[in-house]
Write a protein that holds these residues in place. Structure first.
Motif: not given
Length: 884
Positions: A746-761
């Motif tokens: 299951t794809l993460p909820a958008p707020v979870v994905k956003e958190k992951a992308l910020r961490a990758a940054g």
């Protein structure tokens, strides 16, 4: 026993810094002399060198213990005066200049590209124990990009015993910021005794302290630090310029002098070499690129050597003449030292006019080119003589230099055209997702890539990412992955080793409870078990399917009396075990007392069976009647297993399959972000994060988050590998090619994905790294798409095409409801369809598929597809332009 004719010996002791330099010259003299010579030097530190030259025993200044001493500071006034009182005179012979550098082990990614800057007063406060944390406001003032963990202690290393490095460093602090320092400027200092201060012996001890201790700082001669590639702090020199000693050595002034030699121009020397030189220093001298902590290295010689044999006196002159002459001064750079300015080089005058020599001294001559007859005399040191050991060492050095040159060339070639490796390990659940993503990246890249993922379970993935004490907590993999956050213990081991990581949530998954009770005996569509009932079953308290508690929740259940419940549980560490036990511990702690974690002490014997991995659990449930177990829902659904319906926090009872259809897994992640389950800091300890029994009408109560474990500081990673890692993170987090749902996640909820992308940054990548970019299959980028750093959807491998063809052919064998065409057409009577044509078509399709599979295998054997990783077989990537 009489010494052979011409025998002479010379014995010295002192500073460790030029010891290798002295040893090389001494061994060369012994090999190139016709006369028997013995020269040795004991590296014990400047202070001990002064003591052994000035005193034969403690406080006995009547005669020396050594023939000469050496130190990186002048003879102290107290020892000089004591020698003078004892009727002895000495001379100082300067022979080299060296820098003292400040080195540290703060991770490069946390320092920032500008480097660590430490002003004299900040440095004084650190080494005095006033500033104790790396995030202190005074450090941050000069280093706004410094990003270290909050309250990270500074681990200070200082020399024990007398040390010229200590004298130079303490002298610099006294001269630059005595108001904050106040601990003196000698070779010994009364250091703070706090637990964050460590006393070390010699330069090797300081090297070990800095390399082995995270967030350490210390001082040593710059040559040692540069040879070991230690990170160096920048200091503020007299002209208010920030620089480190490596930069000072590389830069030159108008006279062609580097920042070390430039300091020598400002030396104020006594008019006599026999005077007290104790006040001489080259600290904080002017000049834009002048290094502020420069030491002069001296030889300490007795003025009167008239009692020596003429041969011994001649040997001393030869040795000092070589050290201060053009050949010896040129040799200094090999050992990271600087030659002295001509104004400081007074040995020829000192030997001829100051030294009191024995009668009959015949000075050694140096034969640098063949000189018949003269070169064969007793007092000649000749380059035409050698020893086998020196010759062999030189041959080895030449071979080493050649190997290093070839290695540098090879590394350069690999960086430009070679295989780009990336290796990870961890949870088994996304192994097929990762495998396909990696294969697609390999096939779509112009440069050859080798991406692998070892499916070993979340716990092993964590262990291999963190490393172990025996290897210095060094990662075995470029990244890890797990369906649980990094455990608290492993996270602490990681941070204590000076490493930091980020959690990147990339998928959500449900853990389902599956069983093999015959459908006809359930009396309902699903078997229902609440958390406490499930706890009793998995704890071994309830052992039969006809137990009253089970019957109470499933009134239609009709199983044979006394039917044993066959419980399957994972062996070794498992994220699935962590999810189930965490859920039971949270929901029913009174009934579930085995704790929560990836491994627990399960009941043994009876109806309990340990299994390995999801395949083992699937095999147990499908092969054992009346079994129950847990595994990730995707596997269970793929195998068509019967599932237990659980009740969520809102009182809704359903299976994970039903919950997934209503976005109940993604909803749990969204609720987790809303309720602050996930820490704000992606580099913090996430070990307490879980999504068990989250609120919401549709949520599934046992939801796991799949994470990638990534080192935050990638600056030391090979640039190509780092670029591949960054691209893989992008591929997974942005779900390129829609692989997440293809493999049952299951794809993460958008707020979870956003958190992951910020961490990758927040990941710090190597300087100069060229990131990969993606060219979409439906968006041709002319010229750009053929770049080395492009992963192009327009590039394919033949096995990708054949795989898609096979998938389509298989789909044709099933009707829209998933029923095989070969099972249709069985109706009889009026209107019945003759099954023969359909069956024949199906048989033809199967034969076709088998032929396609066989041909693909043959292609793979012949060099296509994955065979590009086989030794000696060239890659065959369509449109890659890659060379074999």
């Amino acid at each position: 026993l009489a010494w052979p004719s011409g025998y002479a010996s010379l014995h010295g002791s002192g500073t460790t810094n030029p010891s290798k330099y002295f040893w090389k010259i001494m061994e060369m003299f012994q090999a190139q002399s016709k006369s028997p010579l013995e020269l040795n030097y004991r590296a014990v530190g400047s202070t001990t060198g002064q003591k052994e030259f000035s005193q034969i025993t403690e406080n006995n200044f009547a005669e020396p213990l050594t023939d000469f001493g050496a130190g990186d500071l002048p003879m102290t006034q107290a020892r000089y005066d004591s020698m003078t009182t004892a009727g002895r005179q000495m001379v100082h012979v300067p022979f080299s200049l060296g820098a003292i550098g400040i080195f540290h082990s703060v991770p490069a990614g946390e320092v920032g590209s500008a480097g660590l800057k430490l002003s004299p007063c900040v440095l004084a406060k650190i080494f005095k124990g006033v500033i104790k944390r790396w995030d202190h406001s005074e450090i941050k003032r000069d280093n706004p990009d410094l990003s270290v963990p909050a309250d990270q202690p500074i681990r200070v290393g200082h020399r024990t015993h007398g040390s010229s490095s200590t004298a130079g460093f303490a002298g610099y602090l006294s001269a630059s910021c005595n108001s904050e320092w106040g601990l003196g400027s000698g070779s010994t200092v009364t250091w703070p005794t706090a637990s964050t201060f460590s006393a070390v012996q010699g330069s090797p001890g300081m090297l070990s302290h800095i390399t082995d201790t995270p967030y350490a700082i210390g001082y040593m001669d710059a040559g040692h630090g540069h040879q070991r590639h230690l990170a160096e702090a920048k200091l503020l020199n007299m002209n208010a310029r920030w620089l480190n000693s490596a930069e000072a050595i590389q830069r030159t002034n108008a006279q062609g002098e580097n920042g070390i030699a430039a300091a020598g121009n400002f030396a104020t020397l006594p008019t006599s070499v026999t005077a007290d030189w104790s006040a001489v220093n080259l600290l904080n001298k002017a000049g834009d690129d002048t290094w502020p902590i420069v030491l002069v290295s001296y030889m300490y010689l007795p003025k009167d050597i008239s009692t020596w044999t003429p041969d011994k006196a001649a040997l001393l002159n030869a040795f000092v003449s070589y050290v201060t002459g053009s050949a010896g001064q040129a040799l200094l750079s090999e050992f990271s030292f600087n030659a002295i300015p001509a104004a400081m080089n007074k040995w020829a005058e000192t030997w001829s006019s100051v030294m009191v020599k024995p009668a009959g001294v015949t000075n050694f001559a140096f034969e640098t080119a063949t000189d018949p007859w003269a070169g064969q005399q007793d007092n000649v040191i000749s380059v035409k003589r050698n020893s086998y050991s020196l010759w062999k060492l030189n041959e080895l050095q030449l071979a080493m230099d050649s190997a290093i040159a070839r290695l540098n060339t090879l590394e350069g070639a690999l960086n430009d055209y070679g295989i780009v490796p990336l290796h990870g390990s961890g949870t088994t659940n996304p192994k097929n997702w990762f495998a396909k993503a990696m294969k697609l990246m390999e096939h779509r890249s112009r440069v050859p890539m080798l991406l692998t993922y070892r499916a070993v379970g979340s716990s092993t993935g964590q262990r291999e990412f963190v490393g172990q004490a025996s290897n210095g907590w060094t990662a075995y993999s470029h990244f890890g992955a797990g369906d649980i956050p990094m455990s608290g213990e492993r996270f602490r081991n990681l941070t204590n080793a000076g490493r930091h990581m980020v959690h990147l949530p990339f998928a959500m998954g449900a853990i389902g409870i599956f069983h093999s009770v015959p459908q006809g005996e359930l009396g309902a569509a699903e078997l229902k078990l609440d958390a406490c009932l499930l706890a009793k079953i998995f704890a071994g308290t309830i052992t039969t399917w006809d137990h009253a508690d089970i019957k109470a929740q499933n009134p239609g259940l009709s199983v044979p009396a006394g039917t044993t419940i066959k419980v399957g549980h994972r062996t070794l560490g498992s994220s699935s075990t962590g999810g189930v036990t965490g859920y039971l511990h949270k929901k029913c702690p009174d009934q579930w007392t085995l704790g929560a974690g990836s491994s627990v002490a399960w009941t043994t014997g009876g109806g309990f069976t340990p299994v390995q991995g999801s395949p083992g659990m699937q095999e147990l449930i499908t092969g054992t009647q009346y079994a129950i177990g847990y595994l990730d829902s995707g596997h269970g659904h793929d195998f068509g297993l019967s599932e237990v319906a659980l009740t969520n926090q809102d009182g809704e009872t359903r299976t994970s399959k039903q919950a997934i259809a209503q976005d109940g897994v993604a909803a749990a992640g969204a609720r987790g972000v809303e309720s602050g389950v996930f820490p704000m800091d992606s580099a913090a300890d996430w070990s307490a994060v879980n999504l068990y029994d989250m609120p919401g009408a549709t949520t599934w109560p046992i939801v796991l988050v799949s994470y990638m474990y990534i080192a935050k500081d990638q600056t030391a990673t090979n640039k190509k590998t780092a670029a591949a890692l960054k691209a893989f993170i992008d591929f997974i987090l942005n779900d390129r090619d829609g692989l997440c749902q293809e493999f049952g996640f299951t794809l993460p909820a958008p707020v979870v994905k956003e958190k992951a992308l910020r961490a990758a940054g927040t990941i710090v990548w190597p300087s100069g790294m060229e990131s990969f970019i993606f060219e979409a299959a439906d968006a041709t980028q002319k010229y750009v798409g053929m770049g080395d750093n492009v992963i192009s959807g327009k590039r394919h491998d033949y096995d990708d095409y054949r795989s898609k063809m096979m998938e389509r052919e298989i789909a044709m064998l099933r009707d829209p409801n998933g029923t095989s065409y070969m099972t249709t057409g069985h109706a009889t009577g009026a209107g019945a369809t003759d099954p023969t044509p359909i069956a024949l078509s199906a048989v033809a399709l199967v034969v076709s598929l088998l032929a396609m599979a066989l041909s693909t295998c043959i292609i793979c054997k012949g060099g296509g597809g994955y065979s590009k990783h086989d030794a000696g077989v060239p890659a065959m990537t369509y449109g890659s332009g890659a060379q074999a």
